[in-house]
Scaffold this motif. Structure first.
Motif, PDB file in Angstrom:
ATOM      1  N   ALA A   1       0.829  -1.204   0.000  1.00  0.00           N
ATOM      2  CA  ALA A   1       0.000   0.000   0.000  1.00  0.00           C
ATOM      3  C   ALA A   1       0.867   1.258   0.000  1.00  0.00           C
ATOM      4  CB  ALA A   1      -0.931  -0.005   1.204  1.00  0.00           C
ATOM      5  N   ALA A   2       2.005   1.189   0.679  1.00  0.00           N
ATOM      6  CA  ALA A   2       2.908   2.339   0.752  1.00  0.00           C
ATOM      7  C   ALA A   2       3.819   2.434  -0.459  1.00  0.00           C
ATOM      8  CB  ALA A   2       3.757   2.249   2.022  1.00  0.00           C
ATOM      9  N   ASN A   3       4.099   1.305  -1.103  1.00  0.00           N
ATOM     10  CA  ASN A   3       5.015   1.286  -2.247  1.00  0.00           C
ATOM     11  C   ASN A   3       4.605   0.164  -3.190  1.00  0.00           C
ATOM     12  OD1 ASN A   3       7.113   1.307  -4.063  1.00  0.00           O
ATOM     13  ND2 ASN A   3       8.717   0.833  -2.579  1.00  0.00           N
ATOM     14  N   ALA A   4       3.888   0.514  -4.259  1.00  0.00           N
ATOM     15  CA  ALA A   4       3.370  -0.485  -5.193  1.00  0.00           C
ATOM     16  C   ALA A   4       4.474  -1.272  -5.885  1.00  0.00           C
ATOM     17  CB  ALA A   4       2.488   0.198  -6.244  1.00  0.00           C
ATOM     18  N   GLU A   5       5.695  -0.729  -5.931  1.00  0.00           N
ATOM     19  CA  GLU A   5       6.806  -1.412  -6.583  1.00  0.00           C
ATOM     20  C   GLU A   5       7.214  -2.687  -5.842  1.00  0.00           C
ATOM     21  OE1 GLU A   5      10.009   1.327  -7.002  1.00  0.00           O
ATOM     22  OE2 GLU A   5       9.009   2.536  -8.527  1.00  0.00           O
ATOM     23  N   LEU A   6       6.738  -2.839  -4.605  1.00  0.00           N
ATOM     24  CA  LEU A   6       7.059  -4.036  -3.834  1.00  0.00           C
ATOM     25  C   LEU A   6       6.164  -5.227  -4.184  1.00  0.00           C
ATOM     26  CD1 LEU A   6       7.750  -2.605  -0.255  1.00  0.00           C
ATOM     27  CD2 LEU A   6       9.412  -3.585  -1.843  1.00  0.00           C
ATOM     28  N   LYS A   7       5.105  -4.996  -4.975  1.00  0.00           N
ATOM     29  CA  LYS A   7       4.149  -6.072  -5.268  1.00  0.00           C
ATOM     30  C   LYS A   7       4.808  -7.320  -5.867  1.00  0.00           C
ATOM     31  CE  LYS A   7      -0.058  -7.826  -5.810  1.00  0.00           C
ATOM     32  NZ  LYS A   7       0.229  -9.099  -6.509  1.00  0.00           N
ATOM     33  N   PRO A   8       5.655  -7.194  -6.918  1.00  0.00           N
ATOM     34  CA  PRO A   8       6.264  -8.420  -7.451  1.00  0.00           C
ATOM     35  C   PRO A   8       7.181  -9.114  -6.456  1.00  0.00           C
ATOM     36  CG  PRO A   8       7.206  -6.464  -8.497  1.00  0.00           C
ATOM     37  CD  PRO A   8       6.014  -6.016  -7.731  1.00  0.00           C
ATOM     38  N   TRP A   9       7.776  -8.342  -5.539  1.00  0.00           N
ATOM     39  CA  TRP A   9       8.635  -8.947  -4.528  1.00  0.00           C
ATOM     40  C   TRP A   9       7.817  -9.696  -3.487  1.00  0.00           C
ATOM     41  CZ3 TRP A   9      13.372  -9.739  -5.671  1.00  0.00           C
ATOM     42  CH2 TRP A   9      14.041  -8.862  -6.539  1.00  0.00           C
ATOM     43  N   VAL A  10       6.669  -9.156  -3.122  1.00  0.00           N
ATOM     44  CA  VAL A  10       5.784  -9.864  -2.195  1.00  0.00           C
ATOM     45  C   VAL A  10       5.310 -11.165  -2.841  1.00  0.00           C
ATOM     46  CG1 VAL A  10       3.527  -9.798  -1.059  1.00  0.00           C
ATOM     47  CG2 VAL A  10       5.059  -7.826  -0.904  1.00  0.00           C
ATOM     48  N   ASP A  11       4.975 -11.093  -4.148  1.00  0.00           N
ATOM     49  CA  ASP A  11       4.558 -12.307  -4.859  1.00  0.00           C
ATOM     50  C   ASP A  11       5.676 -13.340  -4.865  1.00  0.00           C
ATOM     51  OD1 ASP A  11       2.116 -11.143  -5.387  1.00  0.00           O
ATOM     52  OD2 ASP A  11       2.628 -10.540  -7.441  1.00  0.00           O
ATOM     53  N   ALA A  12       6.909 -12.873  -5.087  1.00  0.00           N
ATOM     54  CA  ALA A  12       8.055 -13.786  -5.128  1.00  0.00           C
ATOM     55  C   ALA A  12       8.298 -14.417  -3.753  1.00  0.00           C
ATOM     56  CB  ALA A  12       9.309 -13.050  -5.593  1.00  0.00           C
ATOM     57  N   VAL A  13       8.164 -13.611  -2.704  1.00  0.00           N
ATOM     58  CA  VAL A  13       8.370 -14.124  -1.346  1.00  0.00           C
ATOM     59  C   VAL A  13       7.279 -15.133  -0.975  1.00  0.00           C
ATOM     60  CG1 VAL A  13       8.240 -13.458   1.101  1.00  0.00           C
ATOM     61  CG2 VAL A  13       9.785 -12.245  -0.443  1.00  0.00           C
ATOM     62  N   LYS A  14       6.072 -14.894  -1.416  1.00  0.00           N
ATOM     63  CA  LYS A  14       4.978 -15.829  -1.107  1.00  0.00           C
ATOM     64  C   LYS A  14       5.206 -17.196  -1.765  1.00  0.00           C
ATOM     65  CE  LYS A  14       1.141 -12.742   0.070  1.00  0.00           C
ATOM     66  NZ  LYS A  14       1.012 -13.323   1.426  1.00  0.00           N
TER      67      LYS A  14
END
Length: 415
Positions: free
Chosen positions: A355-368
């Motif tokens: 929510a604070a930084n949309a650029e983190l979305k692919p990294w969150v997906d990768a971590v999941k």
């Protein structure tokens, strides 16, 4: 366990290769001095692998704040990542362990099997909110030995201009076939395809694992057809000129420097490069590493676990638990993981990060989708498996053995 029994087990554990931690999580180098625990029971010791943060840093202040909330003073010592594991083993032999130990996740099972760490059943840490795939890196023999402070992993950075000039739509890259087709277009357009680290160390295994796991292969069967297909993918990229021969000696840092030249379409690298990628001077994107037939491949997790070592005075555990709970609370995880360029280990905080930084979305997906290197109860078997894996990668990429023969030799060596 009596002290003699623990000493005997630790002596064996000290012989275990602990270099699996080195280079895989991009922590800065530094040195620390081990301080013995003060006689004052109101002082609690914390050892961490963050020598890049001095006593004026936000990290050091967080430790002090958590100490204040628990009613104690904090004595903090920072070590280089690989040095910390050996210091922890030595301290346990001397019955002088830190109260709280923050250690790279592949080392947790080694320390646990050596009798250095308490379980979450013993220390009453609540890990219920932690994503199971991340918590698994701190589990051994059906028990949990701490909680992750954050995670990083690998993905593909890409240069938007290089892809555009080559006529590649990055949304078309969904599996190995489409990725290889994109690399062919880039090479034909006069640019370079992909760079990564295949060096003969843990870094090489760390970077190969997403492709190995993405093929459906398992670390307990290195010579499977699936594993060979992953190694053939890398070998073919070198033969076709889609990846440079320099990958054989590339660390993650040197491969990143190649990407920074602006000539490469893709680079396999980690979350820790986020702080510097915006300084490269070109538009970039991030893509989770694709599996052979699509979907996100499981990349290995980097990052540390907060653990509570075994103490002669078990009365210290209650305060240690308060300290760990404070450090890994939802509020503090958000601030800490921003400082460390980590993805949080809980969905609650991950959502806040995106929510604070949309650029983190692919990294969150990768971590999941990520997986611990010592997961599947590999524990202390992992270092030996990893060494044979990086040797196989080196043999195949250098052309001295076929992917199949290289992995067969690796599996034979592990047995």
């Amino acid at each position: 366990m009596n002290r003699f029994a623990r000493h005997r087990r630790l002596t064996a554990a000290a012989l275990t290769v602990l270099t699996v931690a080195a280079g895989a999580t991009a922590c800065s180098s530094g040195s620390g001095t081990a301080d013995t625990k003060g006689a004052d029971s109101g002082t609690y010791t914390i050892w961490d692998p963050y020598p890049q943060f001095d006593k004026t840093s936000a990290w050091a202040k967080l430790l002090d704040d958590c100490g204040t909330k628990a009613g104690v003073k904090i004595k903090r010592t920072a070590f280089d990542t690989s040095d910390l594991a050996n210091k922890a083993l030595l301290a346990a032999q001397q019955d002088n362990s830190a109260d709280v130990l923050i250690v790279d996740n592949p080392v947790v099972s080694t320390l646990a099997e050596a009798g250095v760490l308490t379980t979450t059943d013993d220390n009453k840490l609540d890990t219920s909110k932690v994503d199971p795939n991340l918590l698994a890196a701190g589990q051994s023999g059906g028990k949990t030995y701490g909680t992750p402070i954050g995670a990083n992993t690998l993905a593909l950075y890409y240069n938007k201009k290089v892809l555009k000039d080559a006529g590649v739509d990055v949304s078309s890259v969904k599996d190995w076939k489409s990725l290889t087709a994109a690399l062919a277009k880039v090479e034909k357009a006069g640019k370079k395809g992909i760079t990564f680290s295949a060096i003969g160390t843990e870094e090489g295994s760390f970077q190969f694992l997403p492709w190995f796991w993405g093929s459906g292969a398992k670390l307990t069967e290195l010579d499977s057809p699936e594993g060979a297909s992953a190694l053939k993918l890398w070998t073919d990229w070198l033969k076709e000129g889609y990846a440079p021969n320099s990958v054989l000696n590339n660390t993650q840092t040197t491969s990143w420097q190649e990407f920074a030249s602006g000539d490469y379409a893709f680079a396999e690298n980690g979350t820790w490069q986020l702080a510097g990628v915006k300084k490269l001077g070109f538009d970039y994107g991030v893509l989770p590493i694709p599996g052979a037939s699509g979907g996100n491949a499981a990349a290995p997790t980097g990052g540390e676990f907060v653990t509570v070592p075994v103490q002669g005075d078990t009365g210290r555990y209650a305060t240690s638990q308060k300290l760990v709970s404070c450090l890994t609370s939802s509020e503090n995880l958000y601030d800490t993981d921003a400082t460390l360029s980590y993805v949080a280990p809980t969905s609650e905080v991950q959502d806040k990060q995106v929510a604070a930084n949309a650029e983190l979305k692919p990294w969150v997906d990768a971590v999941k989708a990520a997986k611990g290197r010592t997961s599947d109860d590999l524990g202390t078997k992992y270092p030996k498996i990893s060494e044979q894996l990086w040797k196989a990668v080196q043999s195949a990429l250098s052309g001295s053995k076929s992917p199949e023969d290289a992995l067969t030799a690796a599996q034979d060596a592990v047995k």
